[in-house]
Design a protein around this motif. Sequence first.
Motif, mmCIF file in Angstrom:
data_model
loop_
_atom_site.group_PDB
_atom_site.id
_atom_site.type_symbol
_atom_site.label_atom_id
_atom_site.label_comp_id
_atom_site.label_asym_id
_atom_site.label_seq_id
_atom_site.Cartn_x
_atom_site.Cartn_y
_atom_site.Cartn_z
ATOM 1 N N HIS A 1 25.801 40.644 38.815
ATOM 2 C CA HIS A 1 26.056 39.796 40.158
ATOM 3 C C HIS A 1 25.977 40.576 41.482
ATOM 4 O O HIS A 1 26.246 41.802 41.446
ATOM 5 C CB HIS A 1 27.579 38.981 39.939
ATOM 6 C CG HIS A 1 27.706 37.939 38.810
ATOM 7 N ND1 HIS A 1 27.714 38.639 37.587
ATOM 8 C CD2 HIS A 1 27.477 36.728 38.614
ATOM 9 C CE1 HIS A 1 27.848 37.607 36.563
ATOM 10 N NE2 HIS A 1 27.811 36.500 37.513
ATOM 11 N N VAL B 1 30.593 43.694 40.552
ATOM 12 C CA VAL B 1 30.667 42.764 39.510
ATOM 13 C C VAL B 1 29.213 42.653 38.715
ATOM 14 O O VAL B 1 28.214 42.546 39.268
ATOM 15 C CB VAL B 1 30.723 41.115 39.838
ATOM 16 C CG1 VAL B 1 30.780 40.161 38.663
ATOM 17 C CG2 VAL B 1 31.875 41.283 40.720
ATOM 18 N N CYS C 1 30.445 35.539 44.339
ATOM 19 C CA CYS C 1 29.202 36.344 44.019
ATOM 20 C C CYS C 1 28.164 35.280 43.605
ATOM 21 O O CYS C 1 28.458 34.099 43.384
ATOM 22 C CB CYS C 1 29.182 37.390 42.983
ATOM 23 S SG CYS C 1 30.112 36.679 41.467
ATOM 24 N N GLU D 1 27.688 40.676 45.002
ATOM 25 C CA GLU D 1 29.002 40.343 45.919
ATOM 26 C C GLU D 1 28.554 39.764 47.100
ATOM 27 O O GLU D 1 27.779 40.429 48.007
ATOM 28 C CB GLU D 1 29.920 41.573 45.536
ATOM 29 C CG GLU D 1 31.453 40.909 45.526
ATOM 30 C CD GLU D 1 31.894 41.240 46.959
ATOM 31 O OE1 GLU D 1 31.335 41.428 48.028
ATOM 32 O OE2 GLU D 1 33.135 40.900 47.002
ATOM 33 N N LYS E 1 29.185 31.770 42.359
ATOM 34 C CA LYS E 1 30.282 31.689 41.407
ATOM 35 C C LYS E 1 31.552 32.351 41.972
ATOM 36 O O LYS E 1 31.394 33.272 42.941
ATOM 37 C CB LYS E 1 29.542 32.446 40.050
ATOM 38 C CG LYS E 1 28.265 31.807 39.806
ATOM 39 C CD LYS E 1 28.514 30.610 39.326
ATOM 40 C CE LYS E 1 27.008 29.878 38.667
ATOM 41 N NZ LYS E 1 27.227 28.393 38.500
ATOM 42 N N LYS E 2 32.408 32.204 41.047
ATOM 43 C CA LYS E 2 33.915 33.063 41.503
ATOM 44 C C LYS E 2 34.073 33.992 40.129
ATOM 45 O O LYS E 2 34.426 33.295 38.979
ATOM 46 C CB LYS E 2 34.635 32.268 41.423
ATOM 47 C CG LYS E 2 36.169 33.016 42.541
ATOM 48 C CD LYS E 2 37.066 32.186 42.912
ATOM 49 C CE LYS E 2 38.210 32.617 43.596
ATOM 50 N NZ LYS E 2 39.009 31.751 44.216
ATOM 51 N N LYS E 3 34.061 35.337 40.308
ATOM 52 C CA LYS E 3 34.409 36.200 39.097
ATOM 53 C C LYS E 3 35.694 37.231 39.407
ATOM 54 O O LYS E 3 35.552 37.883 40.399
ATOM 55 C CB LYS E 3 33.293 37.256 38.708
ATOM 56 C CG LYS E 3 31.790 36.348 38.124
ATOM 57 C CD LYS E 3 32.125 35.922 37.009
ATOM 58 C CE LYS E 3 30.631 35.185 36.400
ATOM 59 N NZ LYS E 3 30.788 34.744 34.938
ATOM 60 N N ASN E 4 36.690 36.766 38.767
ATOM 61 C CA ASN E 4 37.812 37.707 38.991
ATOM 62 C C ASN E 4 37.999 37.505 40.469
ATOM 63 O O ASN E 4 38.411 38.684 41.161
ATOM 64 C CB ASN E 4 37.605 39.180 38.405
ATOM 65 C CG ASN E 4 37.204 39.230 37.109
ATOM 66 O OD1 ASN E 4 38.169 38.336 36.261
ATOM 67 N ND2 ASN E 4 36.448 40.057 36.601
#
Length: 259
Positions: free
Chosen positions: A116, A113, A77, A118, A70-73
């Motif tokens: 999650h 995160v 991660c 990273e 996934k991509k968070k900000n």
Amino acid sequence: MIRFWDPAYQCFTFNQEDMTPTIEEYAALLRVNNVQPYKIYVKEPKPLTFKKMLVRLTDMADAWAEKQIKKKNETICIPWSSLRDLVLNHPDMLKRVNLFALAIYGLVIFQKVLGHLEVAVVDLFERLKQGINPVPTILVETLRSLSSCRRKREGRFIGCAQLLNVWILSHFWKVERTPFHMFSKTFAPLEAYLEKEWPKEVTEQHWVSVFQNLRAEDITWRAPWIRHSVLLYRVGDQDWVPLLGLWGGMGYAPLLVQR
């Protein structure tokens, strides 16, 4: 604690007393023994892709790994929920243990995160089998996060708050009265000790009052768990040591922090 952190000198200033965690203290608390002490973590010029690292760690297919990323900000991660079932049910017991250990690194020590793991944390974890010493990396990210929060006067502390808490309690609350061997296998004795000795309702105002009125005689300068070992005080002819973290670096002056 962030209110009492001095970013310029990389230390806490409590009343007139300065103190800061050291590499040796964190190594003792983390019980890092089976490593090469001077082999530190440095990112590879061409590291494995995140997908390949996940496949190696889990023995799952490429398609599974690609689906979990996934991509968070702007941060790459993997959710903890994607690994939880593998920790519980993977047919290879060693894989279960490794994934559980990875979760501790990603969710407790380097919680960038929430919920999650990273990509940089996974890369560090993969390198542990090569005998690198993770302590400087853990320490530098703790100090960098303290400085960032202090300068901005906001933000979330990215580091192992539990580790920092144990460090400061061991210096301030006379934990040496409890034999250190009690803490060798579990934190349960420490929790029981704190439950007995610590006020039931600890407010932020209580902490601030303690820190503002701290005196030298209130501090245990040499914690009971610190082991006798060689101390790092310079690198070659340089008094400043560069410490590298997962997301940046900083200067570390051992001569200023050893007491």
